[in-house]
Design a protein around this motif. Structure first.
Motif, PDB file in Angstrom:
ATOM      1  N   ASP A 195       0.898  -1.763   0.336  1.00 34.39           N
ATOM      2  CA  ASP A 195      -0.313   0.302  -0.142  1.00 34.39           C
ATOM      3  C   ASP A 195       0.870   1.339  -0.003  1.00 34.39           C
ATOM      4  N   GLU A 196       0.079   2.229  -0.118  1.00 34.24           N
ATOM      5  CA  GLU A 196       1.154   3.825  -0.371  1.00 34.24           C
ATOM      6  C   GLU A 196       1.618   3.894   0.680  1.00 34.24           C
ATOM      7  N   HIS A 197       0.808   3.868   1.617  1.00 37.22           N
ATOM      8  CA  HIS A 197       2.126   4.537   3.898  1.00 37.22           C
ATOM      9  C   HIS A 197       2.708   2.951   3.470  1.00 37.22           C
ATOM     10  N   ILE A 241      16.847   2.495  -7.759  1.00 36.32           N
ATOM     11  CA  ILE A 241      15.458   2.092  -8.226  1.00 36.32           C
ATOM     12  C   ILE A 241      15.472   3.100  -7.111  1.00 36.32           C
ATOM     13  N   SER A 242      15.034   4.158  -7.074  1.00 35.15           N
ATOM     14  CA  SER A 242      13.383   4.870  -6.035  1.00 35.15           C
ATOM     15  C   SER A 242      12.641   4.761  -5.842  1.00 35.15           C
ATOM     16  N   ASP A 243      11.733   3.312  -5.147  1.00 37.84           N
ATOM     17  CA  ASP A 243      10.802   2.971  -5.480  1.00 37.84           C
ATOM     18  C   ASP A 243      10.036   3.999  -3.716  1.00 37.84           C
ATOM     19  N   LYS A 244       8.913   4.532  -3.703  1.00 39.47           N
ATOM     20  CA  LYS A 244       8.660   5.291  -2.768  1.00 39.47           C
ATOM     21  C   LYS A 244       8.455   4.491  -1.595  1.00 39.47           C
ATOM     22  N   HIS A 245       8.668   2.987  -1.869  1.00 38.16           N
ATOM     23  CA  HIS A 245       8.300   2.372  -0.489  1.00 38.16           C
ATOM     24  C   HIS A 245       9.629   2.875   0.466  1.00 38.16           C
ATOM     25  N   CYS A 246      10.826   3.009   0.005  1.00 38.66           N
ATOM     26  CA  CYS A 246      12.056   2.517   0.532  1.00 38.66           C
ATOM     27  C   CYS A 246      12.581   3.403   0.591  1.00 38.66           C
TER      28      CYS A 246
END
Length: 411
Positions: A76-78, A289-294
């Motif tokens: 999920d987004e968060h 790889i700039s993933d928003k979850h990381c």
């Protein structure tokens, strides 16, 4: 992963209403390590540990989980996890050499040689066996230089390097390290990256100098107690004194240098270390790889030579979170609490903060002026923006920060 309702969060500085986001009744976490980070997570108000099969919102994972599960896990987004998928672009020695060389050439084309020279902070290194012929050529040109062989997979302090080591690097040994009490040391500094696109990096004010147990000499290059600074190695020395230890807090180190060399020389040195952090991150910005979850908490190892020039030895994606003393435990507890404050699962921050606890924002898609309002001052070609080694009045700062955030949310 399930979505829950907004709550009033009872934090260490009173009740704070969470910002509107994917609401959760609690923050469910998993942790692959059994050291200080697990203690901090278990003590964090509103956070609940889940077992292996349970759903989670936050995972302090190891690199093996990342390799085996990231691409097959819906998030999920968060949701947040503690590594970028290809963190090894920065933390494996052969990869960082390639990335720094490429970035240096790019800077030379776009900004000129002076700017490119700011990348000259990594000892000359050759990947073996692919660059063997280049190494032999360099070796013949400079026959008196000492070289060391290292596995290209970086040592992980608390985790095994899960990528098999197949190659090695030959790296020029820094033969003139700055010595204190006749002993070699390096610095462990913490940098938190929340995003690579755009690049957003925080630098922690605390850190430490790690000393060898035996006086430095080049006559015994294979003596680990002379040339290595790892606490795990040094504490096995026959004459190691556990009460004295082998660490200085970085504030103590900065004061020592200032007394010996003056404030300006030390400010230049620390600004050059800032340059190492930023340039090394920029060198991998286009390949990570700039993933928003990381997010990633890196441990930088810096060596200083007799000319007060800092050298980057390695970047660790799994810096040790196991405490070697009570002082070490307290430092790492503060570091991890503030890391979680910036990751901000509770949604308490505005996103405009320049300081959170012991962390100072040093890059936010561009240089960041000091939190005290002073303008950046170029010194010797570098921007003096560091708070590394400054007083870390984090409790006072956090109280003021969350009081200010709470006021803004009410308004």
């Amino acid at each position: 992963m399930a979505k829950n309702k907004n709550i009033n969060y009872k934090g260490p500085y009173g009740y704070q209403k969470l910002k509107e986001r994917e609401p959760r009744a609690c923050i469910r976490f998993k942790c692959a390590l059994t050291n200080t980070i697990l203690d901090v997570l278990r003590q964090r108000p509103g956070w609940v540990e889940v077992k292996e099969e349970g759903e989670w919102d936050f995972y302090w994972c190891d690199v093996r989980w990342l390799q085996e599960n990231f691409d097959h896990t819906y998030m999920d987004e968060h949701v947040r996890i503690s590594h970028f998928r290809n963190h090894y672009e920065l933390t494996r020695k052969n990869y960082i050499v390639k990335n720094l060389k490429r970035f240096r050439k790019q800077l030379e084309r776009e900004a000129g040689k002076l700017e490119a020279m700011k990348c000259d902070f990594f000892p000359k290194t050759f990947e073996m066996p692919s660059e063997y012929h280049l190494f032999v050529e360099e070796f013949r040109k400079n026959p008196g230089i000492t070289w060391i062989m290292k596995p290209d997979g970086v040592r992980c302090d608390d985790q095994k390097d899960e990528i098999p080591v197949e190659n090695y690097v030959a790296q020029r040994y820094i033969e003139n390290p700055y010595l204190i009490g006749g002993r070699k040391f390096d610095l462990r500094v913490y940098v938190l990256v929340m995003s690579y696109i755009p690049l957003k990096a925080w630098l922690y004010r605390d850190g430490f100098a790690r000393f060898s147990n035996t006086r430095f000499t080049l006559n015994s290059i294979d003596d680990h107690y002379v040339h290595l600074t790892n606490v795990a190695v040094q504490k096995t020395a026959p004459d190691y004194d556990p009460e004295k230890g082998c660490k200085w807090m970085i504030q103590q180190f900065r004061l020592f240098l200032t007394a010996k060399h003056g404030a300006e020389a030390v400010e230049i040195l620390f600004a050059e270390m800032d340059n190492i952090f930023i340039k090394s991150l920029q060198s991998v910005q286009k390949v990570i790889i700039s993933d928003k979850h990381c997010f990633e908490l890196y441990g930088y190892d810096i060596l200083i030579d007799q000319d007060l020039k800092p050298w980057l030895l390695e970047v660790n994606a799994s810096p040790s979170l196991t405490a070697s003393s009570q002082e070490d435990y307290e430092l790492k507890t503060r570091l991890l609490e503030d890391t979680l404050n910036i990751v901000d699962m509770e949604g308490r921050l505005t996103g405009k903060e320049k300081r959170v606890g012991g962390f100072d924002l040093i890059w936010n898609d561009g240089p960041v002026s000091r939190a005290d309002g002073n303008l950046d001052t170029p010194m010797n070609g570098f921007v003096a923006n560091t708070h590394l080694g400054y007083n870390n009045d984090r409790k006072k700062q956090l109280k003021q920060l969350f009081k200010s955030v709470q006021t803004q949310q009410k308004n």
